[in-house]
Design a protein around this motif. Structure first.
Motif, PDB file in Angstrom:
ATOM      1  N   CYS A  33      31.544  69.719  47.734  1.00 45.49           N
ATOM      2  CA  CYS A  33      30.687  68.617  48.368  1.00 45.49           C
ATOM      3  C   CYS A  33      29.344  69.299  48.590  1.00 45.49           C
ATOM      4  CB  CYS A  33      31.092  68.226  49.633  1.00 45.49           C
ATOM      5  SG  CYS A  33      29.883  66.721  50.352  1.00 45.49           S
ATOM      6  N   ASN A  61      25.022  68.348  49.550  1.00 50.63           N
ATOM      7  CA  ASN A  61      24.188  67.332  50.139  1.00 50.63           C
ATOM      8  C   ASN A  61      22.835  67.605  49.421  1.00 50.63           C
ATOM      9  OD1 ASN A  61      26.013  66.362  52.393  1.00 50.63           O
ATOM     10  ND2 ASN A  61      25.150  68.171  53.680  1.00 50.63           N
ATOM     11  N   CYS A  66      31.815  62.658  38.208  1.00 51.99           N
ATOM     12  CA  CYS A  66      31.015  63.060  39.429  1.00 51.99           C
ATOM     13  C   CYS A  66      30.755  61.457  40.384  1.00 51.99           C
ATOM     14  CB  CYS A  66      29.610  63.381  39.115  1.00 51.99           C
ATOM     15  SG  CYS A  66      29.509  65.095  38.234  1.00 51.99           S
ATOM     16  N   THR A  91      28.636  60.075  43.860  1.00 49.72           N
ATOM     17  CA  THR A  91      27.451  60.225  44.742  1.00 49.72           C
ATOM     18  C   THR A  91      27.775  59.411  45.857  1.00 49.72           C
ATOM     19  OG1 THR A  91      26.131  58.570  43.825  1.00 49.72           O
ATOM     20  CG2 THR A  91      25.679  60.887  43.208  1.00 49.72           C
ATOM     21  N   TRP A  92      27.415  59.832  47.137  1.00 50.63           N
ATOM     22  CA  TRP A  92      27.660  59.021  48.476  1.00 50.63           C
ATOM     23  C   TRP A  92      26.651  58.871  49.149  1.00 50.63           C
ATOM     24  CZ3 TRP A  92      31.399  62.629  46.442  1.00 50.63           C
ATOM     25  CH2 TRP A  92      32.560  62.378  46.538  1.00 50.63           C
ATOM     26  N   THR A 151      25.685  62.107  53.985  1.00 54.66           N
ATOM     27  CA  THR A 151      25.785  63.467  53.792  1.00 54.66           C
ATOM     28  C   THR A 151      27.306  64.029  53.916  1.00 54.66           C
ATOM     29  OG1 THR A 151      25.315  63.855  55.934  1.00 54.66           O
ATOM     30  CG2 THR A 151      23.480  64.051  54.415  1.00 54.66           C
ATOM     31  N   CYS A 179      29.648  64.138  51.744  1.00 53.94           N
ATOM     32  CA  CYS A 179      30.464  62.966  50.722  1.00 53.94           C
ATOM     33  C   CYS A 179      31.405  62.236  51.561  1.00 53.94           C
ATOM     34  CB  CYS A 179      31.321  64.276  49.982  1.00 53.94           C
ATOM     35  SG  CYS A 179      30.415  65.156  48.812  1.00 53.94           S
ATOM     36  N   THR A 180      30.527  61.493  52.540  1.00 54.11           N
ATOM     37  CA  THR A 180      31.502  60.418  53.386  1.00 54.11           C
ATOM     38  C   THR A 180      30.930  59.118  53.036  1.00 54.11           C
ATOM     39  OG1 THR A 180      30.085  60.910  55.118  1.00 54.11           O
ATOM     40  CG2 THR A 180      32.180  62.080  54.962  1.00 54.11           C
ATOM     41  N   GLY A 232      31.322  55.702  48.278  1.00 56.42           N
ATOM     42  CA  GLY A 232      30.786  56.563  47.032  1.00 56.42           C
ATOM     43  C   GLY A 232      30.633  55.903  45.444  1.00 56.42           C
ATOM     44  N   SER A 242      24.643  62.871  49.014  1.00 50.15           N
ATOM     45  CA  SER A 242      25.689  63.620  48.569  1.00 50.15           C
ATOM     46  C   SER A 242      26.294  63.653  47.307  1.00 50.15           C
ATOM     47  CB  SER A 242      26.492  64.165  49.850  1.00 50.15           C
ATOM     48  OG  SER A 242      27.271  63.101  50.037  1.00 50.15           O
ATOM     49  N   TRP A 243      26.851  64.716  46.868  1.00 47.98           N
ATOM     50  CA  TRP A 243      27.727  64.371  45.384  1.00 47.98           C
ATOM     51  C   TRP A 243      28.790  65.529  45.283  1.00 47.98           C
ATOM     52  CZ3 TRP A 243      27.927  68.510  42.027  1.00 47.98           C
ATOM     53  CH2 TRP A 243      26.915  69.575  42.162  1.00 47.98           C
ATOM     54  N   LYS A 244      29.513  65.263  44.433  1.00 47.15           N
ATOM     55  CA  LYS A 244      30.709  66.149  44.252  1.00 47.15           C
ATOM     56  C   LYS A 244      31.309  65.628  42.746  1.00 47.15           C
ATOM     57  CE  LYS A 244      34.183  65.971  47.165  1.00 47.15           C
ATOM     58  NZ  LYS A 244      35.517  65.812  47.972  1.00 47.15           N
TER      59      LYS A 244
END
Length: 122
Positions: A63, A65, A85, A87-88, A91, A93-94, A97, A116-118
């Motif tokens: 994760c 930010n 991928c 994005t949330w 910050t 990744c909460t 999304g 944020s992203w993952k």
């Protein structure tokens, strides 16, 4: 002929004795795969992949930010091949999304709200 055979056998035997022994520390330890951070995602501040661009580099599944100058401005994005991928809106990744594979113009509910992203394997 016997002398040639004995000489050959002696040479092979002595050559085997001269070979280095395997290191005891690494002989039984398997190699661990290390995964270096890679470029996983591209995010843009404008629709159609235009405007200010952010390229996200991380290990898969981490994760990240967004830097403060990229928070709340993202409108479109592209994931690298084989990745999904997300994005949330918060910050860490909460929160809510938005996930995409390949590329996406962000829906209005998340447009200019990502923090944020993952990325993971698709």
């Amino acid at each position: 002929m016997q002398f040639t055979t004995i000489t050959t056998i002696a040479t092979l035997f002595l050559g085997a004795l001269a070979a280095p022994a395997p290191n005891a520390d690494t002989a039984s330890t398997p190699e661990l795969e290390t995964r270096a951070p890679a470029q996983l995602i591209d995010l843009w501040g404008d629709a159609n992949f235009l405007g200010l661009k952010y390229t996200g580099t991380a290990e898969r599944g981490a994760c990240i930010n967004l830097p403060s100058n990229f928070q709340n401005i993202i409108t479109s994005g592209k994931a690298r091949s084989g990745l999904k991928c997300t994005t949330w809106i918060n910050t860490g990744c909460t929160g809510t999304g938005f996930s995409f594979i390949s590329s996406a113009k962000f829906d209005s509910w998340i447009d200019n709200k990502s923090k944020s992203w993952k990325c993971i394997a698709a």
